[in-house]
Structures are given as structure tokens and as C-alpha cells.
Design a protein around this motif. Structure first.
Motif, PDB file in Angstrom:
ATOM      1  N   VAL A  94       0.844  -1.192   0.000  1.00 24.52           N
ATOM      2  CA  VAL A  94       0.000   0.000   0.000  1.00 24.52           C
ATOM      3  C   VAL A  94       0.883   1.247   0.000  1.00 24.52           C
ATOM      4  O   VAL A  94       2.089   1.175   0.257  1.00 24.52           O
ATOM      5  CB  VAL A  94      -0.943   0.058   1.230  1.00 24.52           C
TER       6      VAL A  94
ATOM      7  N   SER B 259      -1.892  -2.664  -7.507  1.00 25.51           N
ATOM      8  CA  SER B 259      -2.929  -2.257  -6.557  1.00 25.51           C
ATOM      9  C   SER B 259      -3.078  -0.739  -6.612  1.00 25.51           C
ATOM     10  O   SER B 259      -2.086  -0.007  -6.532  1.00 25.51           O
ATOM     11  CB  SER B 259      -2.568  -2.685  -5.137  1.00 25.51           C
TER      12      SER B 259
ATOM     13  N   ASP C  28      -5.224   2.586  -5.075  1.00 31.14           N
ATOM     14  CA  ASP C  28      -6.012   3.083  -3.947  1.00 31.14           C
ATOM     15  C   ASP C  28      -6.272   4.563  -4.204  1.00 31.14           C
ATOM     16  O   ASP C  28      -5.359   5.297  -4.591  1.00 31.14           O
ATOM     17  CB  ASP C  28      -5.209   2.882  -2.656  1.00 31.14           C
TER      18      ASP C  28
ATOM     19  N   THR D 204      -8.119 -11.782  -2.042  1.00 37.06           N
ATOM     20  CA  THR D 204      -8.219 -10.516  -1.311  1.00 37.06           C
ATOM     21  C   THR D 204      -9.566  -9.854  -1.563  1.00 37.06           C
ATOM     22  O   THR D 204     -10.229  -9.383  -0.624  1.00 37.06           O
ATOM     23  CB  THR D 204      -7.077  -9.577  -1.717  1.00 37.06           C
TER      24      THR D 204
ATOM     25  N   GLU E 273     -10.758  -2.680   4.312  1.00 35.00           N
ATOM     26  CA  GLU E 273      -9.677  -2.792   3.324  1.00 35.00           C
ATOM     27  C   GLU E 273      -8.652  -3.864   3.686  1.00 35.00           C
ATOM     28  O   GLU E 273      -7.575  -3.565   4.203  1.00 35.00           O
ATOM     29  CB  GLU E 273      -8.989  -1.447   3.112  1.00 35.00           C
TER      30      GLU E 273
ATOM     31  N   MET F 115      -5.548  -6.170   3.369  1.00 33.97           N
ATOM     32  CA  MET F 115      -4.252  -6.149   2.687  1.00 33.97           C
ATOM     33  C   MET F 115      -3.625  -7.513   2.903  1.00 33.97           C
ATOM     34  O   MET F 115      -3.264  -7.857   4.032  1.00 33.97           O
ATOM     35  CB  MET F 115      -3.387  -5.023   3.254  1.00 33.97           C
TER      36      MET F 115
ATOM     37  N   HIS G 201      -4.516  -5.582  -2.414  1.00 34.96           N
ATOM     38  CA  HIS G 201      -5.255  -4.650  -1.550  1.00 34.96           C
ATOM     39  C   HIS G 201      -6.597  -4.345  -2.212  1.00 34.96           C
ATOM     40  O   HIS G 201      -6.647  -3.939  -3.368  1.00 34.96           O
ATOM     41  CB  HIS G 201      -4.431  -3.363  -1.390  1.00 34.96           C
TER      42      HIS G 201
ATOM     43  N   GLU H 183     -10.561  -2.445  -1.245  1.00 29.44           N
ATOM     44  CA  GLU H 183     -11.225  -1.587  -0.260  1.00 29.44           C
ATOM     45  C   GLU H 183     -12.532  -1.038  -0.831  1.00 29.44           C
ATOM     46  O   GLU H 183     -12.630  -0.742  -2.015  1.00 29.44           O
ATOM     47  CB  GLU H 183     -10.301  -0.426   0.116  1.00 29.44           C
TER      48      GLU H 183
END
Length: 275
Positions: A79, A95, A97, A134, A210, A212, A239, A241
Motif C-alpha cells: 500500500v 494495486s 487506492d 483478497t 480494506e 491487505m 489490496h 477496499e
């Protein structure tokens, strides 16, 4: 000392919908652009244009010292990866975000995808499974939220899902959070079992769940850029979310374009729009 309630009013929940929609649209555009040769900075710029076009602004840029709309983490970066001009390569697990603020309210979401690589099918298969596990754990956690009496039942459900899926690790140094006027609010949302029950799940609760998940050790370090969280053993990471509102009618996934209908269907749960 005055403490703001973790529960929002019905009007406040309605006010959060545009931020969730802007977040969903920005991440959808970033996902569309992921391909060999594309860069994290290209995704970042595209996401910002989408958010601004919908009347919002990047809430990631409101974090002290952070200058980007997205975090883009590749392979063993879990992350908080800083978008760069390094081209994505076939086989990368990427990933992304991001979040948006609209009229003072926030959304926050993330996803992981694997870029196809015909030359390395085993690598792609392993990374795809990690991303799917995930994502699956996220929806299992959201489904638990829909029926939970206490918030920490979410972490119980996520850890059980991961245990059943195979030999994966759940990061414990980073967890989900409440969300509203600020991107990160109380209460913490654990992705694993804890020995306390947490706050009551009732109308007005809005949280970002979220998970991870890593393919190896949960030990991490922060790269020299001061942001990027990376697995210490070089194992792959993923990850996912979403921001979810609990209201009088049920739950609504604010950052999913369908409100969470597809992800919750396997659990027999139908998300209900916020009235």
C-alpha cells in the motif's frame, strides 16, 4: 472533551453518496488504463480529471506531504505506493487506492489487478488467485457487516475467509477505518480477529473495509520515499477496499457502481440504496 459520534444522520449518509460515486468513477478509469507500458502517473492524472469533472477533489492530496490522487503499488509493494513514470510490465500485480472529497464528504476505495503475461502463466495464475482471494475477503467482510451486531465481526469473517483460502498473510500494522468528513475517522476496522467486540453496528455507521493480503510474511518496511509499504521477504501483495454505509434499510457500498449488488449476491444480501 467533546467527541464526535461515529454515527451519521440520514441526511449525512445521503450527502456522502457523491463522494463515493466520484471515487468509484475515478478508480474505474484508472483500471481501464492499466496495461503494459502504461504508468502510475498516467493513472493518477486520469483519476484526478474524473474527480474534478464530478465536482470533487482528491482527498489523498489533503494528506500532509502527499502530492498525488492515487497510491499505486506494484508486486511486493502493499500500500501507499507513489505513482511513477515506470511502465507497467506484463505479469505485474497492480494495486490502486484512491479517494475523492465532494462537498466536504469523503470516499475511499482500492482494487488489485494482474496484467496478462502469456510467457509466465504460473506467475499470473498465482497473482490472480491472490488478488481474487483478497477481493473475496473484502466482500465476505462487507457481508458480515450487513448482519453484524458488533463491528469486529467483520475481522472475524475476513480472517476465516483467508484461512480457508490457503497460506496467505493478513497485514496487521494497517487496518480499515471510519470515514465521513475526514477520510480517516474512528473506529478502526480490523481485518483479523481481535478479543474485543468493537462498536455496535447500527444505522449511521460508515466504514472503509480494506484487507491487505500477502503471499508470504506479514513483515513489512517503508521504502526510502517515506510512503511505500513493502513486504520484507519480497512476496506479492494485494489490496481491496470499499466504503460502506449502514442505514435504516440495510447496507450500501458507496464506492461500488452497483452499490455492492454483484459482490454481495453470493451471500444472499441485496444492498439497499440510501433513501
Amino acid at each position: 472533551m467533546f467527541r464526535r459520534s461515529i454515527y451519521k444522520s440520514a441526511a449525512e449518509l445521503r450527502a456522502m453518496r457523491p463522494a463515493g460515486a466520484a471515487t468509484a468513477a475515478a478508480l474505474a478509469e484508472a483500471r481501464r488504463l492499466i496495461a503494459p507500458g502504461a504508468t502510475g502517473l498516467e493513472l493518477d492524472n486520469a483519476a484526478e480529471r474524473v474527480i474534478e469533472g464530478l465536482g470533487g477533489r482528491s482527498n489523498f492530496k489533503l494528506e500532509p506531504g502527499y502530492r498525488h490522487t492515487l497510491c499505486v503499488s506494484v508486486d511486493d509493494d502493499v500500500v501507499h505506493g507513489i505513482p511513477t513514470d515506470r511502465p507497467f510490465r506484463p505479469g505485474d500485480i497492480v494495486s490502486v487506492d484512491g479517494g475523492a472529497e465532494v462537498d466536504g464528504w469523503n470516499g475511499d476505495a482500492a482494487f488489485s489487478v494482474v496484467i496478462p503475461d502469456p510467457a509466465r502463466p504460473e506467475l499470473v495464475a498465482a497473482r490472480t488467485t491472490l488478488a481474487e482471494v483478497t477481493e473475496g475477503s473484502l466482500w465476505r467482510g462487507i457481508a458480515a457487516l450487513a448482519t453484524a451486531r458488533r463491528l469486529n465481526e467483520v475481522g472475524d469473517a475476513i480472517e476465516e475467509f483467508i484461512e480457508d483460502a490457503g497460506e496467505y498473510g493478513i497485514l496487521t500494522d494497517f487496518v480499515g477505518h471510519g470515514i465521513g468528513r475526514s477520510m480517516h475517522e474512528e473506529p478502526p476496522v480490523f481485518n483479523y480477529r481481535v478479543d474485543r467486540r468493537g462498536p455496535a453496528v447500527r444505522p449511521g455507521l460508515v466504514v472503509a473495509i480494506e484487507p491487505m493480503i500477502v503471499a508470504g510474511s506479514i513483515e513489512t518496511f517503508i521504502r526510502d520515499d517515506g510512503w511505500t509499504v513493502t513486504t520484507s521477504d519480497g512476496a506479492d501483495a494485494a489490496h481491496w477496499e470499499h466504503s460502506i454505509a449502514v442505514h435504516d434499510g440495510g447496507v450500501w457500498v458507496l464506492t461500488a457502481e452497483d452499490g455492492g449488488a454483484a459482490g454481495l449476491a453470493p451471500y444472499g444480501i441485496t444492498p439497499v440504496p440510501i433513501a
